[in-house]
Structure formats: C-alpha cells, structure tokens
Design an enzyme around this catalytic site. Structure first.
Site, PDB file in Angstrom:
ATOM      1  N   THR A 412      33.656  36.588  45.390  1.00  0.00           N
ATOM      2  CA  THR A 412      32.946  37.387  46.392  1.00  0.00           C
ATOM      3  C   THR A 412      32.264  36.546  47.466  1.00  0.00           C
ATOM      4  OG1 THR A 412      31.216  37.506  44.689  1.00  0.00           O
ATOM      5  CG2 THR A 412      32.556  39.474  45.029  1.00  0.00           C
ATOM      6  N   GLU A 413      32.096  35.262  47.212  1.00  0.00           N
ATOM      7  CA  GLU A 413      31.521  34.360  48.220  1.00  0.00           C
ATOM      8  C   GLU A 413      32.034  32.952  47.970  1.00  0.00           C
ATOM      9  OE1 GLU A 413      27.295  34.282  48.528  1.00  0.00           O
ATOM     10  OE2 GLU A 413      27.076  36.426  48.850  1.00  0.00           O
ATOM     11  N   ASN A 414      32.616  32.343  48.989  1.00  0.00           N
ATOM     12  CA  ASN A 414      32.956  30.926  48.935  1.00  0.00           C
ATOM     13  C   ASN A 414      33.134  30.449  50.372  1.00  0.00           C
ATOM     14  OD1 ASN A 414      35.704  28.839  48.541  1.00  0.00           O
ATOM     15  ND2 ASN A 414      33.777  28.386  47.511  1.00  0.00           N
TER      16      ASN A 414
END
Length: 556
Positions: A412-414
C-alpha cells in the site's frame, strides 16, 4: 492455586507457540541475489496512493469540519516552516485532472482516503452528514471507475475530527471504537456498491507512537510509556469492530474485502551469528508490525511485547503492565479480522541488543531494549530516515509469509523522497529505488509470498506531515508556490509506466533502455517548470514593485 497452575501452563504453551512460529523464519539466511528478469502474474495490480489531508486542501470548504491535523498544523512550531495542509495540492478541485494523469499511466488502482470530518463535521453520524462531502467522494469514485481504475479506500489516514479529540481525548478513549464504526458504516452504506477494497487504518504505529507518545504528529500528546499502547489497543478493537460490521451487514451484498495497512521497516540483526542480535531484530519487528498484525491474525499481542513491557512495568513499581490486556472474548473477536494485509515499507535498519535500565522512565522505545543502526554505504536520497536497502523488502515480505500464514498482501506504500530544494525532474535515484524494490518484491513472490498488488507512494508531491513540504515523494512534481498547484511529471512517471506496461522486467536489454528514455522525456518538463518559475518570479517582483508604488499614489 489450581487457577495459577492453569494460567502458568497456558503461558508456557503460548510461549512455545510463539517460538515455534518465529523459527519458521530463517534469520541466518539473507539471499542478496542479482537482479531477476521476469514478469508478474497476469492480473497483478499496479497503482499509486495519496491521503485526504496530504492532498485535498479545501480544509474548511463545503461544510468540512476541522481535523486534528488542521488544528495541529495551525499551531506555530509544530510543522517545519509552519506549513499547513490548508491548500496542499488542491486535490479537492483538481481530482479530475489527477485521474487523467493516472489514466495516462495506465494505473490499475488508486489508493486514497476519506476524510472523516469532511463527511461528519461533528464527528458523529447521529448529528449531521455533510452531503457535499459525500458528493465529492461519489464523483471521485465514479470517475475512477469510468476510467477502469479500481478505488482502494482508506477509512482512517490520521485525520480524526478535532471535536472528538476535544471531547473524548481521541484514541485514548474507547468510545472512538463505536464512533469510528459509525463512520465506516456510513462509508459502506454510501460507497460500498462501488468500492470493493477497504482499509480500516493506515499505519497505526504512527498514529499511536507519533501522535500519543512523542507528540511529533497530531494530536501532539506526549503520554510516554502509556499513551501509544492505549491508543493502539483502541485502534485494534475499532478495526475488528468495523471488519465484523462489514462481514455481518454488507459482505453478502457488496462482495468487498476489508483489511488494514501496516507500515514497517525491516530490522536486520547486526550479526546473524549472534542470537542476542537475532532476538533484538525480531523484537524490533514485533514491536513495530507485530504489535498490530499479531492481534489481527492470532488474537493477541506478540508474546515478546507482553514479556518486555510487563517486566519493565514491574521494575518501575507498577501494579500492572502498561500494555493493556485483551480479554478471552476480545481475543476471539479480534482474531482473523483481515481479508488482506496492506503493507507499507520504505527502508531498513540494522538492530542490536541494548539494555535500557528501568530508571530511564516509561517509554515505548526503552521497552524494546535495542539499538537501531544504519550502514553509511546505503544510498541516502536526502530524507534523514530513509535509506535505500532493497533486500530488506524481500526479507520483510517473507517474514509476513511465515508469521501470519501467508496472507494476501497489497503493498500500500513504497517509495522514496527528496528534499524540497531539488527541482530536477530527472529523478534518477527514484527510478533506481523503484526498480530495485519492485524487483525484490518479485523475488519474494518467487519465494511464495502472496502479493496481489503494488502501490507507489505517492502519486503527487504532497504535505508530508511534520516535515511540511520539505520532503517530496511524488511521481509528479507539484509547484506549491503557484496558486494553481500545477503538476509536472518526473522521469519516474515514465519509468514506472514502463514497468506497468511490461508487467515487470521482461529482459535486460529492454529494462536498461528505460531509464535513458525516461530522462529524455523529463527534459522538456524541466524546461516547462523553469519557465513557470521565471514567470512566477517575475510576477512576484512586479507585485512587490506595485506594493512599493501604492503609498506614493495614495499620498497624491
């Protein structure tokens, strides 16, 4: 006496379970293999992300109530350069333009959050529903679907209604569990016929630790050694309640999934032959991700958290552990409340044992008895906390697989940031970061990790919490000095677009050409940005000159 014996037996059994689970992950094996050329499975989902407070602006427009971040950012000295998210990217007005950017990139999904105070200005569903807020998200969701982009919706990305903080103390109060469930239920009711992927909380570690332990984030409370644990306890209960509400009332009709997004750095033992370093590294992960993942997947806090916080609390003369306790009924209720795990990841730390005596006082950080280190040779793009360590991503994904039964994962976040002063849109370091981290994710999937999608953080440069606008994570550069907040594509837009269109890394010759072609396309964007800045500077100088002239005219 019999009761104590049973409890003791249960404790030993739980400890054996915990040890046997952790032994599934091989801490002594770190495969740092060469780049792997290959593609992702058909149907793998590529996306980008944002959050309401970081991008929407329009903080007091169309009936929106104040959030804790509105209040926090308006206090002098809380945010670098006293920046606020009052206008931010003006996403509230420019979402159609942004969706066109996503369409051009051929994104499969877009992850965004719904602002609780935009829908419920007073915090409570029973008081007033802001239909203008509902319409904004209706329009956003509908346009995404019209462009074949799947909405992945976060219900809580840190912007609690300020009125609930003022009246109840926010996440320190268990009443938030029901209020949040009411808000979630409203979202299911109004948007659930179109939204099929729901995330309850984004990175609850930051909500708890930075919001209620260190005070770096809203609401800025410094309840050392207790506030973070209490907030986390209520967040976990709130997540479980929302999952059950969806399961009982909406799942059969809407056919959606509910998960939680946990952000975690990887912790690598300084010395993989030293058992104390291995134990410290596992503590680091368990106090970080396991704090929330273990209850959601297994029904209770990690045993090592219960042991360490309990022992430290006893040494400090407290009658009970500072870590709250789930009742047997709560454990059963919480366990298994995750259709998928959202995973945010940015960087890695080396970890070693370090004893903190009880005399240093209550502290989440002292409870862990460890020290974090970085390798000075790790690439450092500019943010003091974010180093590029791609192999840590594969390690973390494999740890999740072994610890939690190989759940379905959506990254979901990188992503990676740069500092404000960098205005070169040819962001070589970001292209390299995405290349290396996405490739390590592909290797993890070859290891058998069940990853279904990847979300680049972030679509746009945005308000980066206590760092204000000084750190930029965006694929698109936003000129915050221009009132229209124009977007300019960085080279990484074209690079990520090629990864998406190829569904991975097909062969060495093609992949090696991507960066060169991406840099070629960004040079024209650099020229446009430079021209816009010159014009903006000229307008500012003209405005300043007029201001100097005005008093003369007034006197005449």
């Amino acid at each position: 006496m019999l009761q104590w014996g049973i409890l003791r037996l249960y404790h030993v059994f739980a400890l054996v379970l915990c040890v046997s689970t952790s032994e599934d992950f091989d801490w002594t094996r770190n495969d740092r293999t060469s780049f792997y050329y290959g593609t992702f499975p058909t149907g793998f989902s590529w996306g980008a992300g944002s959050s309401a407070y970081q991008t929407e602006g329009a903080w007091n427009i169309d009936g929106k109530g104040m959030s804790i971040w509105d209040a926090f950012a308006h206090k002098k000295g809380k945010i670098l350069y006293n920046d606020t998210g009052d206008a931010s990217c003006e996403g509230y007005y420019k979402f159609k333009d942004d969706i066109n950017l996503m369409k051009d990139m051929k994104l499969n999904h877009y992850r965004f959050s719904i602002s609780w105070p935009r829908l419920l200005p007073g915090g409570l569903k029973s008081e007033h529903i802001n239909e203008k807020g509902i319409k904004y998200y209706d329009d956003l969701i509908n346009m995404l679907l019209d462009n074949k982009i799947t909405p992945i919706v976060t219900l809580y990305h840190w912007d609690l209604p300020q009125v609930l903080q003022d009246k109840y103390g926010g996440w320190q109060n268990v009443s938030m569990v029901n209020y949040f469930n009411d808000f979630a239920n409203l979202c299911f009711e109004r948007f659930g016929n179109r939204v099929k992927y729901w995330i309850t909380f984004n990175n609850p570690w930051s909500i708890a630790v930075e919001g209620y332990e260190t005070g770096e984030h809203a609401p800025g409370m410094r309840l050392r050694g207790t506030g973070a644990y209490r907030a986390a306890h209520h967040i976990i209960k709130a997540h479980a309640k929302v999952w059950h509400t969806y399961d009982m009332q909406w799942r059969s009709k809407q056919k959606g999934l509910v998960g939680i997004s946990l952000t975690a750095d990887w912790g690598e033992p300084v010395d993989i032959s030293n058992q104390r370093d291995i134990e410290a590294a596992e503590r680091y992960i368990q106090f970080y991700m396991g704090w929330f993942a273990a209850p959601v997947f297994h029904g209770d806090y990690p045993q090592v958290m219960k042991d360490y916080v309990g022992r430290k609390s006893g040494q400090q003369g407290l009658g009970a552990s500072r870590l709250p306790v789930f009742s047997p009924q709560e454990k059963s209720y919480i366990k298994g409340t995750c259709d998928f795990l959202g995973l945010g990841h940015f960087t890695t730390r080396y970890v070693t044992q370090k004893n903190y005596p009880s005399g240093v006082g209550d502290s989440y950080f002292a409870d862990r008895d460890l020290a974090e280190l970085v390798d000075p040779q790790w690439p450092d793009p500019g943010s003091e906390w974010l180093y590029s360590v791609p192999w840590g991503f594969r390690r973390l994904l494999n740890f999740v697989k072994t610890q939690y039964g190989n759940p379905m994962i959506y990254v979901t976040e990188n992503g990676v940031s740069e500092k404000m002063l960098c205005t070169d849109l040819c962001d070589n370091w970001r292209m390299q970061y995405y290349k290396d981290y996405i490739n390590e994710m592909l290797k993890a999937m070859k290891d058998g990790v069940n990853v279904k999608g990847y979300t680049a953080w972030s679509l746009l440069d945005n308000f980066e919490w206590d760092e204000g606008y000084s750190e930029r994570f965006g694929l698109f550069y936003v000129d915050f000095r221009n009132k229209n907040k124009p977007r300019y594509p960085k080279a990484s837009v074209q690079y990520y677009k090629r990864i998406i269109s190829s569904n991975g890394f097909p062969n060495q010759r093609e992949v090696e050409s991507w960066k060169r072609k991406a840099v070629e396309t960004c040079s024209s964007s650099n020229q446009l940005l430079a021209a816009a800045r010159r014009q903006s500077q000229g307008n500012m100088q003209e405005h300043a000159a007029m201001q100097k002239a005005w008093p003369v005219h007034d006197e005449v």
